[in-house]
Design a protein around this motif. Sequence first.
Motif, PDB file in Angstrom:
ATOM      1  N   ALA A 145       0.902  -1.100  -0.115  1.00  0.00           N
ATOM      2  CA  ALA A 145       0.132  -0.094   0.176  1.00  0.00           C
ATOM      3  C   ALA A 145       1.026   1.179  -0.038  1.00  0.00           C
ATOM      4  CB  ALA A 145      -0.890  -0.147   1.378  1.00  0.00           C
ATOM      5  N   GLY A 146       2.161   1.260   0.350  1.00  0.00           N
ATOM      6  CA  GLY A 146       3.000   2.256   0.577  1.00  0.00           C
ATOM      7  C   GLY A 146       4.063   2.076   1.539  1.00  0.00           C
ATOM      8  N   ASP A 149       6.807   5.661   5.620  1.00  0.00           N
ATOM      9  CA  ASP A 149       6.352   7.121   5.818  1.00  0.00           C
ATOM     10  C   ASP A 149       5.307   7.443   5.239  1.00  0.00           C
ATOM     11  OD1 ASP A 149       8.871   7.272   7.253  1.00  0.00           O
ATOM     12  OD2 ASP A 149       9.959   7.881   5.281  1.00  0.00           O
ATOM     13  N   THR A 150       4.666   6.982   4.061  1.00  0.00           N
ATOM     14  CA  THR A 150       3.681   7.337   3.346  1.00  0.00           C
ATOM     15  C   THR A 150       2.404   6.799   4.270  1.00  0.00           C
ATOM     16  OG1 THR A 150       4.723   6.992   1.127  1.00  0.00           O
ATOM     17  CG2 THR A 150       2.444   6.999   1.211  1.00  0.00           C
ATOM     18  N   VAL A 151       2.669   5.825   4.541  1.00  0.00           N
ATOM     19  CA  VAL A 151       1.386   5.281   5.509  1.00  0.00           C
ATOM     20  C   VAL A 151       1.316   6.099   6.792  1.00  0.00           C
ATOM     21  CG1 VAL A 151       0.375   3.156   6.742  1.00  0.00           C
ATOM     22  CG2 VAL A 151       1.433   2.790   4.536  1.00  0.00           C
ATOM     23  N   MET A 152       2.469   6.278   7.501  1.00  0.00           N
ATOM     24  CA  MET A 152       2.311   6.938   8.708  1.00  0.00           C
ATOM     25  C   MET A 152       1.742   8.545   8.504  1.00  0.00           C
ATOM     26  SD  MET A 152       3.068   7.454  11.849  1.00  0.00           S
ATOM     27  CE  MET A 152       4.343   6.175  12.395  1.00  0.00           C
ATOM     28  N   LEU A 190      -5.244   5.645   0.586  1.00  0.00           N
ATOM     29  CA  LEU A 190      -4.383   4.306   0.370  1.00  0.00           C
ATOM     30  C   LEU A 190      -5.106   3.233  -0.585  1.00  0.00           C
ATOM     31  CD1 LEU A 190      -2.907   4.051   4.037  1.00  0.00           C
ATOM     32  CD2 LEU A 190      -1.659   5.004   1.891  1.00  0.00           C
ATOM     33  N   GLY A 191      -6.276   3.587  -0.562  1.00  0.00           N
ATOM     34  CA  GLY A 191      -7.235   2.579  -1.191  1.00  0.00           C
ATOM     35  C   GLY A 191      -7.971   1.540  -0.261  1.00  0.00           C
ATOM     36  N   GLU A 192      -8.659   0.518  -0.618  1.00  0.00           N
ATOM     37  CA  GLU A 192      -9.191  -0.416  -0.026  1.00  0.00           C
ATOM     38  C   GLU A 192      -8.377  -1.111   1.186  1.00  0.00           C
ATOM     39  OE1 GLU A 192     -12.881  -2.096   0.731  1.00  0.00           O
ATOM     40  OE2 GLU A 192     -12.470  -0.837  -0.829  1.00  0.00           O
ATOM     41  N   SER A 193      -8.778  -1.335   2.344  1.00  0.00           N
ATOM     42  CA  SER A 193      -7.871  -1.874   3.428  1.00  0.00           C
ATOM     43  C   SER A 193      -7.957  -3.283   3.239  1.00  0.00           C
ATOM     44  CB  SER A 193      -8.254  -1.480   4.797  1.00  0.00           C
ATOM     45  OG  SER A 193      -9.441  -1.709   5.077  1.00  0.00           O
TER      46      SER A 193
END
Length: 246
Positions: A145-146, A149-152, A190-193
Motif C-alpha cells: 500500500a506504500g 513514511d507514506t502510510v504514517m 491508500l485505497g481499500e484496506s
Amino acid sequence: MAGHSKWANIQHRKGRQDAARSKLFSKLSKEITVAAKMGDPDPDKNPRLRLAVKEAKSQSVPKDVIDRAIKKSQAGEGDDYEEIRYEGYGPGGVAVIVEAMTDNRNRTASNVRSTFGKHGGNLGETGSVGFMFERKGEVAYPAGAGDADTVMMAAIEAGAEDVESSEEGHFIYCADTDLNEVATALEAELGESDSTKLIWKPVTTTELDLDGMQKLMKLVDALEDDDDVQRVTANFEASDEVMEQL
C-alpha cells in the motif's frame, strides 16, 4: 505491541489455510445480521454494519451471502442474540478475551469454561484480564500500500493514533469511536484496506516459548471452533524464531 501484529499474522495465515470457511462465513453473517438489527439496514447509515460488511468482504464472503444476512435482520432474525465477553487465562498465564454472540447464555458459558479447562487455562470473572487490553480500531493494509513514511503520514492526517509497519503489512490504530471516520479517510489516501475492525489491543504482553505457543494455539483453535464464539484475542509475545516454528 509486536505480539498483536504477530497474532494478526497468525490469524491471517490460518484463515488462508482454513478448510472450515463456512464456519467463518457463518460468524461474519451473524455479525452483519445483528449489526443491521441494531441500526439501519443501509451500511451507509449504520457504521457498525458498514464495518461488518467490510470485514466480510475482506474474507471473500460472497455478496449474496451478505445481502441475505442483512435481509434476515428485517425478517426478525437476530432478535435473540446477545453479545457477551469472557475473560480468562490460557497456558503460561496469557490473558485471553473471548467475544461471543449467543442465543443461549448458559450453553455458551459452559462450553467456554470447559474449553479453557481442557486446554490448561481457566475462565475468570469479567474484568479479570480486561485491564491488560485497550479497545481500539484497527485498519490493516498490505505492505504494497506504500512505504512506512507514506502510510504514517496518511494515518496522522486521518486522525489515527499509532502505526506498526513491517514486511507483513501496515497496522493502523485509532480510538474505537473514530474507526469509521479514520477508515474512510485512509481509504481515500491508500485505497481499500485488507481489514477494518474493532479489536482488543494488548497493553502488556506475556512471553511464550514454542511449547507455550503450541498450547495457546490449541486453546484458541478450540474456542474458535465454537459456533457462538466470534473472536478470540490473547496478549502473548513470542520471538521470531518461535513464530517460524509454528
